[in-house]
Write an enzyme that holds these catalytic residues in place. Structure first.
Site, PDB file in Angstrom:
ATOM      1  N   GLY A 414       0.847  -1.200   0.000  1.00 42.70           N
ATOM      2  CA  GLY A 414       0.000   0.000   0.000  1.00 42.70           C
ATOM      3  C   GLY A 414       0.871   1.235   0.000  1.00 42.70           C
ATOM      4  O   GLY A 414       0.632   2.199   0.737  1.00 42.70           O
ATOM      5  N   ALA A 415       1.941   1.209  -0.833  1.00 42.80           N
ATOM      6  CA  ALA A 415       3.021   2.187  -0.710  1.00 42.80           C
ATOM      7  C   ALA A 415       2.806   3.451  -1.527  1.00 42.80           C
ATOM      8  O   ALA A 415       3.600   4.380  -1.442  1.00 42.80           O
ATOM      9  CB  ALA A 415       4.342   1.539  -1.125  1.00 42.80           C
ATOM     10  N   VAL A 459      -2.184  -7.496  -3.669  1.00 43.17           N
ATOM     11  CA  VAL A 459      -1.634  -8.333  -2.588  1.00 43.17           C
ATOM     12  C   VAL A 459      -2.493  -9.553  -2.269  1.00 43.17           C
ATOM     13  O   VAL A 459      -2.073 -10.438  -1.520  1.00 43.17           O
ATOM     14  CB  VAL A 459      -1.390  -7.520  -1.293  1.00 43.17           C
ATOM     15  CG1 VAL A 459      -0.250  -6.540  -1.485  1.00 43.17           C
ATOM     16  CG2 VAL A 459      -2.661  -6.835  -0.812  1.00 43.17           C
ATOM     17  N   ASN A 485       1.034  -3.013   5.410  1.00 49.52           N
ATOM     18  CA  ASN A 485       0.220  -1.802   5.551  1.00 49.52           C
ATOM     19  C   ASN A 485      -1.052  -1.827   4.715  1.00 49.52           C
ATOM     20  O   ASN A 485      -2.073  -1.298   5.127  1.00 49.52           O
ATOM     21  CB  ASN A 485       1.072  -0.587   5.161  1.00 49.52           C
ATOM     22  CG  ASN A 485       0.234   0.655   4.975  1.00 49.52           C
ATOM     23  OD1 ASN A 485      -0.352   1.162   5.927  1.00 49.52           O
ATOM     24  ND2 ASN A 485       0.139   1.144   3.741  1.00 49.52           N
ATOM     25  N   TYR A 552     -14.208  -4.552   9.263  1.00 46.31           N
ATOM     26  CA  TYR A 552     -12.893  -3.925   9.427  1.00 46.31           C
ATOM     27  C   TYR A 552     -12.300  -4.288  10.784  1.00 46.31           C
ATOM     28  O   TYR A 552     -11.158  -4.761  10.877  1.00 46.31           O
ATOM     29  CB  TYR A 552     -13.029  -2.401   9.303  1.00 46.31           C
ATOM     30  CG  TYR A 552     -11.716  -1.670   9.466  1.00 46.31           C
ATOM     31  CD1 TYR A 552     -10.773  -1.669   8.437  1.00 46.31           C
ATOM     32  CD2 TYR A 552     -11.422  -0.981  10.637  1.00 46.31           C
ATOM     33  CE1 TYR A 552      -9.563  -1.004   8.577  1.00 46.31           C
ATOM     34  CE2 TYR A 552     -10.215  -0.310  10.791  1.00 46.31           C
ATOM     35  CZ  TYR A 552      -9.291  -0.329   9.763  1.00 46.31           C
ATOM     36  OH  TYR A 552      -8.101   0.319   9.907  1.00 46.31           O
ATOM     37  N   LYS A 556      -8.959  -6.669  11.443  1.00 48.93           N
ATOM     38  CA  LYS A 556      -7.760  -6.121  12.067  1.00 48.93           C
ATOM     39  C   LYS A 556      -7.462  -6.839  13.389  1.00 48.93           C
ATOM     40  O   LYS A 556      -6.301  -7.028  13.754  1.00 48.93           O
ATOM     41  CB  LYS A 556      -7.918  -4.617  12.310  1.00 48.93           C
ATOM     42  CG  LYS A 556      -7.811  -3.780  11.043  1.00 48.93           C
ATOM     43  CD  LYS A 556      -6.366  -3.719  10.525  1.00 48.93           C
ATOM     44  CE  LYS A 556      -6.228  -2.740   9.358  1.00 48.93           C
ATOM     45  NZ  LYS A 556      -4.837  -2.665   8.862  1.00 48.93           N
TER      46      LYS A 556
END
Ligand code: ZN
Length: 655
Positions: A414-415, A459, A485, A552, A556
């Protein structure tokens, strides 16, 4: 070889020094003439000193400048008469010579003049150009090099036997020029080193360089020593990345610090590797001595790093027996492996790329010289003298300090934006080479620099992640830090209405993809010379979940538990796994002005009040999170694993 001289372009450079800049850049543009700081040029100009008295100056390339990008400030003005007087001394040590050069510059802030300054000063021409042209060293580095050079150039050049660059070479050149030069002389060939050309104008000197090198190239062509037939297969390096990472670990241990290792296994490399006498052609030495500073004398054949180290120590003991030398690290800078290809090694990505460039030219030179009858490099003693000369040893004693993550490799998912991009910045700033993954194509062109590799990658696709690791390892040699990330934050939805497919989509991206990445990265992290580090970008929602954020928060939280177990399982390998839990980081793509305004209104606050509605009344930025992530990869956290650190300005529900 083609002349790059262009009248229109040249017209933009007015004045003797400006013209010197122009043709120096032309030389620098052709990699078969000079590579990475190699070669040097000069012009003799008369100027007025502070008393308005005329003074003859040699403007000569300063050290640290590359011909391709040189500017007027890259040339040091040195008093010509003094240089010519120095040339009459019987001897002069390198350190004394540099002192004399520096003390006789007209500009205190100019760079240290090239060690060839005295040589340039003794040649009676306004412009002097010097390169390490591939075609010329190909011919000089052969069995009958001297006769061949005579055959190619006739009396148009003065021929100088090999002497180490510096004062002795300057003296010898002055002597030989006086003895050999005639009205046809337009240049000078230095055996096993390179070539000079000279003239009364920048154009004349440059065109003579091109003409002389062209003669050398034509000689190779007519002697069937130009075209190299590629017969190699071009190895598929798939599944080799773990072997590459293991090899880089070995080299890093020998180097005493992590190194970047660039791998190349194209058809040309495979052809070279298939040579029947690979040891014979590769274990002699470099094509021109100044490459040794970056490449060491010879490459390692195969993967036995310990043996290379042993042999380097023997070479040092043997060649350095007569002097008081400090041994350089014994690690190889180039490895030739039948399976992996050419591995080029440096303390940084830029240094490794330079080594790769140099050896690509060297392979061609060796192959052509072989076609000409056999490659012959200088004896080890001559190479040792350059590798261990006074000036290099002096630099060594001053010592350079390694950046915090110098020679290390990080991967960030996620760069392309937000926290991920900030992490890339923080890691690059600490000296790491960074592989940036993102589904957004902008990642590819995000930075144009040797130490960044942007790869488009979904990803959630195992094959794409494996391929990204493959590319990253080929480019940098391994993986030391993994920043997990990438993730999604879907719109609010209560459990009663939650769609199972949407739940699975969020789980897949935030949880399954993270697991897959960690699995694929683990064998590489295990080979990290200073132990692997993983930092996971979690969320405040793990300790303090919110209404409407079930998928979410659950994803996480599951990721959080996965990471805690990784910390336990991988601790035995020295790998540290830590988590940050950010909250309300508003400078990311998620938070548009409209969303912010709407949320603030919902709470009856101004936007600024809303942004800093935490205990510290502060605003948390992406850069703040990234700095914490980078710190967790550093020595401050070296005794910490499985930590979960909030970065949210303080939240009562978390506390
Ligand atoms: Zn040179």
């Amino acid at each position: 070889m083609e002349s790059l001289w262009n009248d229109d372009e040249a017209a933009k450079y007015q004045g003797d020094l400006a013209k010197r800049v122009y043709t120096s850049r032309l030389l620098g543009r052709d990699k078969s003439l000079v590579l990475h700081g190699g070669g040097n040029t000069s012009v003799k100009i008369t100027e007025k000193d502070i008393f308005s008295e005329p003074v003859d100056l040699l403007y000569v390339k300063g050290s640290g400048w590359d011909l391709e990008f040189i500017e007027q400030a890259g040339f040091s003005p040195v008093r010509l008469e003094h240089l010519q007087k120095l040339a009459t001394l019987e001897s002069l040590s390198d350190l004394d010579m540099v002192n004399e050069l520096r003390c006789n510059m007209l500009q205190a802030s100019a760079p240290t003049p090239s060690v060839e300054a005295i040589l340039h000063a003794t040649l009676p021409y306004k412009y002097v150009d010097h390169t390490h042209a591939d075609a010329v060293v190909t011919i000089t580095n052969t069995e009958n090099g001297l006769e061949r050079v005579q055959e190619v150039f006739g009396d148009s050049v003065v021929i100088i036997p090999y002497v180490m660059p510096g004062f002795d070479l300057a003296r010898l050149c002055a002597e030989q020029f006086a003895a050999q030069a005639n009205e046809n002389t337009i240049g000078m060939v230095l055996m096993n080193h390179g070539i000079f050309s000279f003239g009364e104008s920048a154009q004349e000197s440059y065109e003579r360089m091109i003409a002389l090198v062209t003669r050398a190239e034509n000689y190779l062509l007519t002697h069937q020593a130009w075209t190299i037939e590629n017969t190699g297969a071009g190895a598929d390096s798939a599944a080799k990345r773990e072997q590459v990472a293991a090899l880089r670990q070995q080299v890093s241990i020998a180097r005493g610090q992590p190194v970047i290792m660039r791998v190349q296994s194209d058809q040309a490399t495979q052809t070279f590797l298939a040579h029947e006498d690979l040891a014979g052609i590769t274990q002699q030495g470099p094509a021109t001595p100044d490459h040794v500073i970056r490449t060491k004398r010879v490459p390692l054949l195969g993967r036995d790093v310990d043996r290379y180290v042993e042999q380097y120590r023997e070479y040092f003991a043997e060649q350095g027996a007569t002097g008081d030398y400090t041994m350089l690290d014994p690690a190889p800078r180039m490895i030739l492996d039948q399976e992996l290809g050419l591995c080029s090694i440096g303390d940084s990505a830029a240094a490794a790329a330079i080594v790769q460039d140099i050896y690509n030219h060297t392979m061609t030179i060796i192959q052509r010289a072989t076609l000409l009858g056999g490659y012959r490099a200088l004896p080890a003693s001559d190479i040792f003298a350059v590798e261990y000369w006074e000036l290099e040893q002096a630099k060594l004693k001053k010592g350079g300090s390694r950046a915090e993550f110098g020679g290390e490799v990080a991967l960030v998912t996620g760069a392309a934006s937000g926290i991920g991009q900030a992490c890339v910045e923080s890691l690059l700033a600490r000296g790491a080479a960074v592989i940036g993954l993102d589904i957004n194509e902008s990642i590819v062109s995000m930075y144009q620099r040797e130490d960044f590799l942007g790869i488009v990658c979904d990803v959630t696709e195992r094959q794409q992640v494996a391929s990204a690791l493959e590319q990253g390892v080929s480019r940098f040699g391994g993986l030391d830090m993994l920043i997990v990330n990438a993730g999604v934050f879907p719109g609010g939805c209560n459990i009663a209405e939650l769609d199972l497919d949407e739940w699975r989509r969020v789980m897949n991206i935030n949880l399954d993809a993270s697991l897959m990445l960690m699995q694929l990265a683990y064998p590489l992290l295990r080979c990290a010379p200073e132990h692997g580090r993983v930092v996971v970008v979690g969320s405040k929602n793990v300790p303090a979940p919110g209404i409407g954020a079930a998928s979410y928060s659950a994803s996480k939280a599951a990721l959080n538990q996965l990471v805690r177990i990784a910390a336990m399982e991988w601790g035995v390998d020295g790998i540290r796994v830590n988590t940050v839990h950010p909250d309300a980081v508003f400078d990311t793509g998620l938070w548009t002005d409209e969303v912010l305004a709407a949320r603030a209104e919902h709470y009856g606050m101004t936007v600024d009040e809303y942004k800093s509605r935490n205990i510290l009344k502060t605003q948390v930025s992406s850069a703040d999170v990234a700095e914490l992530v980078a710190a967790m990869c550093g020595s401050l956290f070296q005794c910490t694993t499985a930590a979960q650190v909030p970065i949210d300005g303080g939240n009562e529900r978390v506390i």
